[in-house]
Design a protein around this motif. Structure first.
Motif, short mmCIF file in Angstrom:
data_model
loop_
_atom_site.label_atom_id
_atom_site.label_comp_id
_atom_site.label_asym_id
_atom_site.label_seq_id
_atom_site.Cartn_x
_atom_site.Cartn_y
_atom_site.Cartn_z
N SER A 36 16.47 10.93 42.42
CA SER A 36 16.67 11.46 43.70
C SER A 36 17.71 12.32 43.93
CB SER A 36 17.04 10.42 44.80
OG SER A 36 15.85 9.50 44.84
N ASP A 37 18.92 12.03 42.99
CA ASP A 37 20.10 12.94 42.97
C ASP A 37 19.73 14.18 42.31
OD1 ASP A 37 22.99 13.64 43.08
OD2 ASP A 37 22.82 13.47 40.92
N LEU A 38 18.87 14.20 41.29
CA LEU A 38 18.67 15.64 40.57
C LEU A 38 17.63 16.34 41.60
CD1 LEU A 38 17.54 14.01 36.97
CD2 LEU A 38 19.57 15.77 37.52
N SER A 39 16.77 15.82 42.38
CA SER A 39 15.92 16.46 43.07
C SER A 39 16.77 17.34 44.01
CB SER A 39 14.92 15.30 43.65
OG SER A 39 14.10 15.88 44.99
N MET A 40 17.68 16.32 44.68
CA MET A 40 18.42 17.02 45.70
C MET A 40 19.45 18.15 45.27
SD MET A 40 20.75 15.09 48.49
CE MET A 40 21.79 14.08 47.22
N ARG A 41 20.02 17.93 43.92
CA ARG A 41 20.99 19.01 43.19
C ARG A 41 20.19 20.18 43.16
NH1 ARG A 41 23.62 15.73 38.41
NH2 ARG A 41 24.56 17.81 38.13
N LEU A 42 18.73 19.90 42.41
CA LEU A 42 18.02 21.20 42.04
C LEU A 42 17.07 21.80 42.97
CD1 LEU A 42 17.55 19.79 38.35
CD2 LEU A 42 19.01 21.60 39.16
N THR A 48 8.16 16.36 40.70
CA THR A 48 8.36 17.50 39.53
C THR A 48 9.44 16.93 38.76
OG1 THR A 48 7.50 19.51 41.05
CG2 THR A 48 8.79 19.88 39.12
N VAL A 49 10.38 16.58 39.19
CA VAL A 49 11.54 16.06 38.47
C VAL A 49 10.96 14.67 37.51
CG1 VAL A 49 13.70 14.79 38.53
CG2 VAL A 49 13.41 16.76 39.99
N TYR A 50 10.32 14.05 38.10
CA TYR A 50 9.99 12.97 37.31
C TYR A 50 9.05 13.40 36.16
CZ TYR A 50 7.33 8.72 36.06
OH TYR A 50 6.78 7.68 35.24
N ARG A 51 8.06 14.17 36.28
CA ARG A 51 7.09 14.88 35.37
C ARG A 51 7.87 15.50 34.20
NH1 ARG A 51 4.56 17.67 38.53
NH2 ARG A 51 4.88 19.99 37.74
N PHE A 52 8.76 16.22 34.57
CA PHE A 52 9.44 17.01 33.49
C PHE A 52 10.31 16.26 32.68
CE2 PHE A 52 7.98 20.76 35.62
CZ PHE A 52 8.34 22.05 34.70
N LEU A 53 10.99 15.14 33.35
CA LEU A 53 11.83 14.10 32.64
C LEU A 53 10.95 13.35 31.54
CD1 LEU A 53 14.33 12.84 35.42
CD2 LEU A 53 14.75 14.29 33.39
N GLN A 54 9.74 12.89 32.26
CA GLN A 54 8.87 12.10 31.18
C GLN A 54 8.52 12.93 30.04
OE1 GLN A 54 8.31 9.03 31.60
NE2 GLN A 54 9.67 9.10 33.16
N THR A 55 8.49 14.23 30.23
CA THR A 55 7.95 15.16 29.03
C THR A 55 9.08 15.34 28.19
OG1 THR A 55 6.32 16.36 30.36
CG2 THR A 55 7.37 17.66 28.27
#
Length: 268
Positions: A36-42, A48-55
């Motif tokens: 949530s924090d990453l989504s808000m900051r970026l 999308t954040v979750y998908r990229f982090l998993q990769t």
């Protein structure tokens, strides 16, 4: 900003690269961060954040804390950074000496090098005491009020030193911080004359540091080695002993980097 709005302005491959490096930078600035924090900051959708982090986790550059589900960077990112050093063997050559210095003094030992007009810590060994200097590998610090910054500038060629200092900010961090360029020039003369640099509570309150430069095969200063003491554990009577240990370590590291005439040794 959603995926469609970004991808409509950038080719898909470019947009993916921007997102990847945006996430890496965000995690570097604030470790143990949630989606949530990453989504808000970026300004990126959570999916999308979750998908990229998993990769990035699959590739080994990101880790996830099982208990908190927060994300952070792994040492694999640091390994990449060390390969970008001008002298990638520097950390390996210094590690043993730094551990020995930490064992003998009980204090925090830093290895730093120049980046832009600041220093960056590329390796450290922590103090064995509960109370020590807070720092971390990858942290930047100013040139004008750190022992490593002072020794790098004191032994630098005057023309290059002037160019580097043009980009430096003489910020006043503490009462004892030197902020006048003329006074700093005098400080560098003193540092070079005595053969070591000092931070006398100029950057952090209640912290004193002693440092020496490390030289390459052309006798150029390419890094600094320092020991940091809380003021209540700093013993002025042991200063010469500590500087001698730092100098011996630097002499060996410098020789392994190809330095044949160690500048800290007195002329024969």
């Amino acid at each position: 900003m959603d995926d469609d709005s970004l991808d409509s302005k950038q080719p898909e491959s470019v947009a993916a690269v921007l997102k990847t490096f945006g996430l890496l930078q965000a995690l570097a600035e604030r470790s143990e961060t949630g989606i949530s924090d990453l989504s808000m900051r970026l300004a990126m959708p959570k999916a999308t954040v979750y998908r990229f982090l998993q990769t990035m986790m699959t590739l080994g550059y990101v880790r996830q804390e099982a208990d908190s589900e927060r994300y952070g960077l792994t040492m694999k990112v640091f390994e990449l950074g060390t390969k970008a050093l001008q002298y990638p063997e520097l950390v390996d050559l210094a590690k043993h000496h730094m551990q020995m210095l930490a064992d003998k003094t009980g204090e925090t030992v830093h290895l730093g090098t120049l980046i832009d007009s600041e220093i960056i810590y590329v390796h450290k060994v922590d103090s064995r005491h509960m109370l020590g200097m807070y720092s971390k590998v990858g942290r930047r610090a100013p040139l004008h009020c750190t022992a490593i910054g002072k020794v790098l500038m004191a032994w630098e060629h005057p023309d290059r030193r002037a160019l580097i200092l043009q980009g430096a900010e003489f910020t006043k961090y503490r009462d004892k911080t030197i902020v006048e360029p003329a006074a700093f020039a005098q400080e560098l003369e003193r540092v070079k004359a005595q053969g070591f640099g000092e931070d006398r509570e100029e950057f952090d309150d209640h912290i004193r540091c002693l440092g020496v430069p490390i030289f390459d095969r052309l006798n150029r200063p390419i890094a600094g080695l320092s020991i940091s003491f809380p003021t209540f554990r700093y013993e002025p009577a042991r200063e010469g002993e500590v500087v001698a240990m730092l100098t011996d370590a630097s002499r060996d590291i410098s020789s392994r980097l190809g330095c044949t005439r160690f500048p800290l040794d007195a002329p024969q």
